[in-house]
Design a protein around this motif. Sequence first.
Motif, PDB file in Angstrom:
ATOM      1  N   ASP A 194      77.592  42.364  37.218  1.00 36.28           N
ATOM      2  CA  ASP A 194      78.756  42.737  38.016  1.00 36.28           C
ATOM      3  C   ASP A 194      78.365  43.871  38.971  1.00 36.28           C
ATOM      4  N   ALA A 195      78.389  43.578  40.285  1.00 38.82           N
ATOM      5  CA  ALA A 195      77.980  44.570  41.277  1.00 38.82           C
ATOM      6  C   ALA A 195      79.160  45.276  41.918  1.00 38.82           C
ATOM      7  N   SER A 196      80.379  44.958  41.497  1.00 29.90           N
ATOM      8  CA  SER A 196      81.542  45.577  42.112  1.00 29.90           C
ATOM      9  C   SER A 196      81.609  47.060  41.766  1.00 29.90           C
ATOM     10  N   GLY A 197      82.044  47.853  42.698  1.00 30.51           N
ATOM     11  CA  GLY A 197      82.190  49.277  42.464  1.00 30.51           C
ATOM     12  C   GLY A 197      80.915  50.081  42.649  1.00 30.51           C
ATOM     13  N   SER A 198      79.773  49.391  42.732  1.00 33.98           N
ATOM     14  CA  SER A 198      78.501  50.076  42.952  1.00 33.98           C
ATOM     15  C   SER A 198      78.075  49.894  44.404  1.00 33.98           C
ATOM     16  N   LEU A 199      77.331  50.840  44.923  1.00 31.48           N
ATOM     17  CA  LEU A 199      76.786  50.688  46.267  1.00 31.48           C
ATOM     18  C   LEU A 199      75.630  49.703  46.213  1.00 31.48           C
ATOM     19  N   PHE A 200      75.802  48.586  46.897  1.00 33.19           N
ATOM     20  CA  PHE A 200      74.767  47.558  46.966  1.00 33.19           C
ATOM     21  C   PHE A 200      74.168  47.654  48.365  1.00 33.19           C
ATOM     22  N   ASP A 201      73.196  48.564  48.512  1.00 36.13           N
ATOM     23  CA  ASP A 201      72.681  48.898  49.837  1.00 36.13           C
ATOM     24  C   ASP A 201      71.455  48.062  50.160  1.00 36.13           C
ATOM     25  N   ALA A 202      71.630  47.084  51.047  1.00 36.15           N
ATOM     26  CA  ALA A 202      70.527  46.215  51.449  1.00 36.15           C
ATOM     27  C   ALA A 202      70.299  46.274  52.950  1.00 36.15           C
ATOM     28  N   ALA A 203      70.788  47.317  53.605  1.00 38.87           N
ATOM     29  CA  ALA A 203      70.582  47.467  55.045  1.00 38.87           C
ATOM     30  C   ALA A 203      69.088  47.647  55.337  1.00 38.87           C
ATOM     31  N   ILE A 204      68.661  47.205  56.509  1.00 40.75           N
ATOM     32  CA  ILE A 204      67.251  47.286  56.886  1.00 40.75           C
ATOM     33  C   ILE A 204      66.891  48.726  57.256  1.00 40.75           C
ATOM     34  N   PRO A 205      65.844  49.304  56.634  1.00 43.04           N
ATOM     35  CA  PRO A 205      65.419  50.665  56.984  1.00 43.04           C
ATOM     36  C   PRO A 205      64.346  50.632  58.080  1.00 43.04           C
ATOM     37  N   TYR A 206      64.625  51.204  59.216  1.00 40.67           N
ATOM     38  CA  TYR A 206      63.671  51.195  60.320  1.00 40.67           C
ATOM     39  C   TYR A 206      62.865  52.500  60.327  1.00 40.67           C
ATOM     40  N   ASP A 207      62.036  52.626  59.319  1.00 40.42           N
ATOM     41  CA  ASP A 207      61.139  53.771  59.191  1.00 40.42           C
ATOM     42  C   ASP A 207      60.005  53.344  58.257  1.00 40.42           C
ATOM     43  N   LEU A 208      59.311  54.283  57.678  1.00 39.44           N
ATOM     44  CA  LEU A 208      58.176  53.937  56.822  1.00 39.44           C
ATOM     45  C   LEU A 208      58.586  53.046  55.658  1.00 39.44           C
TER      46      LEU A 208
END
Length: 453
Positions: A194-208
């Motif tokens: 269950d992933a609800s309520g948690s930050l599911f951060d899959a944004a692309i990181p444009y750095d190292l």
Amino acid sequence: MSSVDSGSPERAATHRRAVEAVMWGMPAVNYQMMYEASARTGGPGDNQIVFWPGLLDGHNQTLTPNPDVIYLMPFFTTKQVGPIVLEVPPAGDEGSLNGSIMNYWQVALEDIGPAGVDEGTGGRCLILPPDFDGEVPAGYLPLRSDTYQGYGLIRSVLRSGSAADIDQAIAYAHQIKLYPLAEVDDPPETDWVDASGSLFDAAIPYDLRFFQALDRTVQAEPFLHRDRVMINQLRSIGIQRGTPFAPGPELAEILTAAAADAQAWIDAEYEKVFHPFTPTARWALPALPELITATEANFEQPDAYPVDARGVAYSFAFFSSKHLGKGQFYLMTIADEDGKALDGANTYRLTVPADAPVTQYWSVTVYDRATHTLIRDAPRAGCSSQAENLTVNDDGSTDIYFGPTAPAGSGPNWVPTDPGGRFEALFRFYGPTSSLYDHTWRLPDIGQTPAAR
């Protein structure tokens, strides 16, 4: 480009190759970010189903997700356990699924649900590893993958936006099962996270961090034959299979600058994706035709490999469909009717004409233009034809408003925006019908309200 590539020829070559590596590796890094978010949520991330038992909100920071269905993401790996079974329930009064199963590079192996390989009758999909040379047991739908790892994006479609129908869609989704074929005689319980309520951060990181994630993908999977040309390219920027990735300060500086330059290039190319779906519209299918063709062919065309188009697409989205347009269709815009960028500080109106060309539902969702994710603290992300208490005009059309504050009387027809940034809008058609494709039904452009002009 940055000043990094103005130094020695070696630095310039490293910078150039790093930018190209970002474009080439985008779909795999996109997958890796979701896999690692899954692992942070519920454990290793292997052979489990991550799900959201409710409609998505800003805690889900995947790229342009759909907040009007129940989301499930089975993550699988066949490397240690062999073929994996994914049991899909039949569509009917209990519910319906829409989605696809993909390899590590997010190329669809097959679609599932009424528009998929099971044609809505349900069945046991069998995900096969690349080295599988046995016979497929009777009664299975074989999905041959050229990578060991992959995932599915599965949507449990709502009959309406009521609490009861949301609960039913969740219950129906739980009929899905995931387990190794080797344990078919006594299948273990499916591992649900269950992933609800948690930050599911899959944004692309444009750095190292992008190159660190790219290294993890290279270590996890053998190179596909079509990508072997990248072996030397990646080695020149410090990424080599079987060798730790440990860039020194100078290389780290070059890679960080290259990631930023790649992002700038992608943003410029992103705007070129928007070829009008109809001659006078700002709405467009957010994928170039060459990419759709290549994806459906598993990038095995002898004279085409649209790496740049693929890199741009997976910078703002995830998922691919084996047969795009059969189960769902998408139109996206980043501009209003006057060609100006959609600004979260303004108020806009979209009038959805009557008799929308869908057998299931339509929806429109807004995303942060900078990250292509749901706006983090917005009370809701979009509007759907299934929304409760949606106001419909006497002629059957529906007015949807976008802006930082709700216009008087707009109620559930208002979609909030962030006044501090730009946004993009994605219109979804579930169960699209012919009037969409023959253009006898047309979606008008988004226009600013008089007060905002």
